[in-house]
Design a protein around this motif. Structure first.
Motif, mmCIF file in Angstrom:
data_model
loop_
_atom_site.group_PDB
_atom_site.id
_atom_site.type_symbol
_atom_site.label_atom_id
_atom_site.label_comp_id
_atom_site.label_asym_id
_atom_site.label_seq_id
_atom_site.Cartn_x
_atom_site.Cartn_y
_atom_site.Cartn_z
ATOM 1 N N CYS A 197 35.995 88.915 107.277
ATOM 2 C CA CYS A 197 34.720 89.094 106.509
ATOM 3 C C CYS A 197 34.297 87.638 106.063
ATOM 4 O O CYS A 197 35.206 86.745 105.956
ATOM 5 N N PRO A 241 31.997 92.370 108.376
ATOM 6 C CA PRO A 241 31.187 92.590 107.184
ATOM 7 C C PRO A 241 30.816 90.961 107.029
ATOM 8 O O PRO A 241 31.545 90.284 106.904
ATOM 9 N N VAL A 255 28.572 89.425 104.147
ATOM 10 C CA VAL A 255 28.043 89.671 102.779
ATOM 11 C C VAL A 255 27.127 88.643 102.085
ATOM 12 O O VAL A 255 27.775 87.470 101.816
ATOM 13 N N ASN A 313 19.864 90.272 110.590
ATOM 14 C CA ASN A 313 21.181 91.276 110.560
ATOM 15 C C ASN A 313 22.240 90.543 111.464
ATOM 16 O O ASN A 313 23.490 91.313 111.461
ATOM 17 N N ASN A 335 25.033 91.790 106.908
ATOM 18 C CA ASN A 335 24.620 93.088 107.112
ATOM 19 C C ASN A 335 25.059 93.868 105.735
ATOM 20 O O ASN A 335 24.938 94.961 105.672
ATOM 21 N N THR A 336 25.251 93.333 104.817
ATOM 22 C CA THR A 336 25.526 93.864 103.474
ATOM 23 C C THR A 336 24.984 93.012 102.165
ATOM 24 O O THR A 336 25.317 91.731 102.374
ATOM 25 N N LEU A 341 25.145 92.431 98.027
ATOM 26 C CA LEU A 341 25.570 92.839 96.815
ATOM 27 C C LEU A 341 24.764 92.306 95.681
ATOM 28 O O LEU A 341 24.498 91.288 95.741
ATOM 29 N N ILE A 362 18.610 95.266 107.272
ATOM 30 C CA ILE A 362 19.700 95.384 106.278
ATOM 31 C C ILE A 362 19.568 96.518 105.558
ATOM 32 O O ILE A 362 18.757 96.585 104.735
ATOM 33 N N ASN A 391 22.707 98.165 104.134
ATOM 34 C CA ASN A 391 23.585 98.236 102.938
ATOM 35 C C ASN A 391 23.509 97.483 101.935
ATOM 36 O O ASN A 391 23.812 96.575 101.784
ATOM 37 N N VAL A 435 24.291 97.146 97.811
ATOM 38 C CA VAL A 435 25.235 97.973 96.804
ATOM 39 C C VAL A 435 24.916 97.242 95.489
ATOM 40 O O VAL A 435 25.033 96.169 95.470
ATOM 41 N N LEU A 449 34.616 97.507 100.289
ATOM 42 C CA LEU A 449 33.852 97.142 101.426
ATOM 43 C C LEU A 449 34.881 96.860 102.485
ATOM 44 O O LEU A 449 34.762 97.365 103.850
ATOM 45 N N GLU A 478 35.821 99.349 106.095
ATOM 46 C CA GLU A 478 35.693 98.747 107.316
ATOM 47 C C GLU A 478 36.903 98.724 108.285
ATOM 48 O O GLU A 478 36.815 98.909 109.380
#
Length: 434
Positions: free
Chosen positions: A296, A327, A329, A372, A376-377, A379, A398, A400, A402, A428, A432
């Motif tokens: 990650c 991931p 993030v 992306n 890709n995530t 927060l 993008i 996802n 949260v 996350l 995954e």
């Protein structure tokens, strides 16, 4: 998957709103934290410091990637007199990762985390008490630790005295920075100094603190604004101090607005003042090795252009991240600062993409990857002041996004709640690897 089988790498910086360090869950690789922020109680490695304590309960398998271009506070004074890279962010991160399980470990941490008074004569007097071993801060530190630490503090003092043409100002100086600088100069190696500091402060062996550039030379950060203005020095970009040794006020309203938005950041020669003085340092090979194997990648919150992007503009970083399918993030800031006034969430994504693609640098080294490929995530702290423009993020690929519980700090505004943030990252990773 079991929790002790994951490894995360974070790219971070030292000046974030929230103090957050990233540790990982061990798997076949590690996570990297890219980027360093400067909007917390401390600059230079403090972006994730508050979260680090919470993260250590989850895992200690994390690689922390930090810039070495900070030129504020006592770091600036060390660089001015002795040269070399800035070590403040690295020192701050190492201290946050250090052991606190015994009274001696806590005593060592307090010693290396101590700052001298602002008043210059008082600071110098207290420094001599510390380096001579008579200060009360040495209480609880055993002889082996005491002699090891004192040896490098004394070496630092010796190096200062050898610069007879320069008068060193100890005001607000960090003992940890002095120890770190003494070790770096003695070994003529930043990596060796980090290794020594890690052993003295008893950082978990599976945690890595990596300078994004492994060098023994001074590095200067510059930025180009959209109106063509060039600003030299990280502090002048983010929190101008006009040479003051006072602790930096990171309140977004405390610094005058930039005349134009930032187009890009780049490295420049130590005496340079314009785009003709751009230099191209080489990324630390260990950072690339980690990026190619981690489970990650996390871009930490903090000063976007002076804490995060300096780790991203180096040749090879964008290539390594774009090839990964793990991931990736982005932790969105909770408030704006001088560098990001008027930014939405998609503006942060664009800035990171441009940095990794080196869009506005040498056209021979530019990439054309979409956002992306790097993120890709997202927060987002609940009740944060950065607008989250879902449609624009969707157009960047993008989807996802949260929302994470937040807390409010009267000095810096909205921050991620550390427990909730670590839980979100854990969820996350669990999803995954499920």
């Amino acid at each position: 998957m079991t929790l002790h089988h994951i490894y995360i790498q974070f790219i971070t910086s030292n000046s974030c709103y929230i103090q957050f360090d990233v540790n990982v869950i061990r798997v076949t690789s590690s996570s990297l934290l890219l980027g360093v922020g400067s909007n917390c109680n401390n600059i230079g490695g403090t972006a994730f410091n508050g979260v680090v304590e919470e993260l250590k309960k989850l895992t200690t398998r994390v690689a922390h990637v930090l810039p070495v271009s900070d030129d504020g506070g006592s770091t600036a004074e060390i660089v001015r007199v002795l040269g070399g890279p800035a070590v403040g962010d690295i020192r701050s991160r190492c201290l946050r990762l250090s052991d606190q399980s015994t009274s001696e470990a806590r005593a060592v941490r307090i010693l290396l985390g101590h700052r001298l008074p602002l008043d210059s004569p008082r600071a110098k007097s207290e420094w001599y008490e510390i380096v001579e071993g008579s200060h009360e801060l040495w209480q609880g530190v055993s002889k082996p630790y005491r002699e090891t630490i004192r040896a490098f503090l004394a070496y630092f003092q010796d190096q200062i005295l050898r610069r007879s043409d320069e008068s060193f100002c100890f005001s607000n100086g960090s003992i940890g920075n002095f120890f770190f600088a003494g070790a770096r100069i003695f070994f003529q190696s930043l990596d060796a100094a980090i290794f020594l500091f890690s052993r003295v402060s008893d950082i978990p062996a599976e945690s890595f603190v990596l300078p994004v550039i492994s060098t023994n030379e001074r590095l200067t950060l510059g930025c180009e604004l959209w109106d063509g203005t060039v600003i030299r020095g990280q502090n002048e970009i983010s929190h101008p101090t006009h040479g003051s040794m006072q602790p930096i006020d990171k309140d977004a309203s405390s610094a005058p607005a930039l005349p134009s938005r930032i187009k890009r950041v780049f490295y420049m020669s130590s005496e340079g003042s314009n785009l003709l003085h751009e230099v191209f340092p080489t990324v630390n090979p260990t950072v690339l090795e980690q990026l190619r194997s981690v489970d990650c990648i996390v871009f930490g919150m903090g000063s976007l252009f002076t804490s995060i992007c300096p780790s991203l503009v180096l040749l090879g970083v964008g290539e390594a991240i774009s090839l990964r399918s793990c991931p990736k993030v982005l932790l969105l800031n909770g408030t704006h600062d001088r560098e990001t006034s008027g930014f939405s969430a998609s503006c942060f994504v664009t800035a990171i993409t441009d940095a990794l693609n080196r869009t506005y640098g040498d056209h021979h080294n530019c990439l054309t990857n979409p956002p992306n490929k790097y993120i890709n995530t997202l927060l987002v702290p609940k009740n944060g002041l950065i607008p989250v423009d879902i449609e624009s993020l969707g157009s960047q690929g993008i989807f996802n996004v949260v929302t994470v519980d937040s807390i409010h700090d009267p000095k810096v505004g909205v921050l991620f709640d550390p427990k909730s943030l670590i839980q979100a990252l854990s969820n996350l990773l669990t999803d995954e690897w499920a």
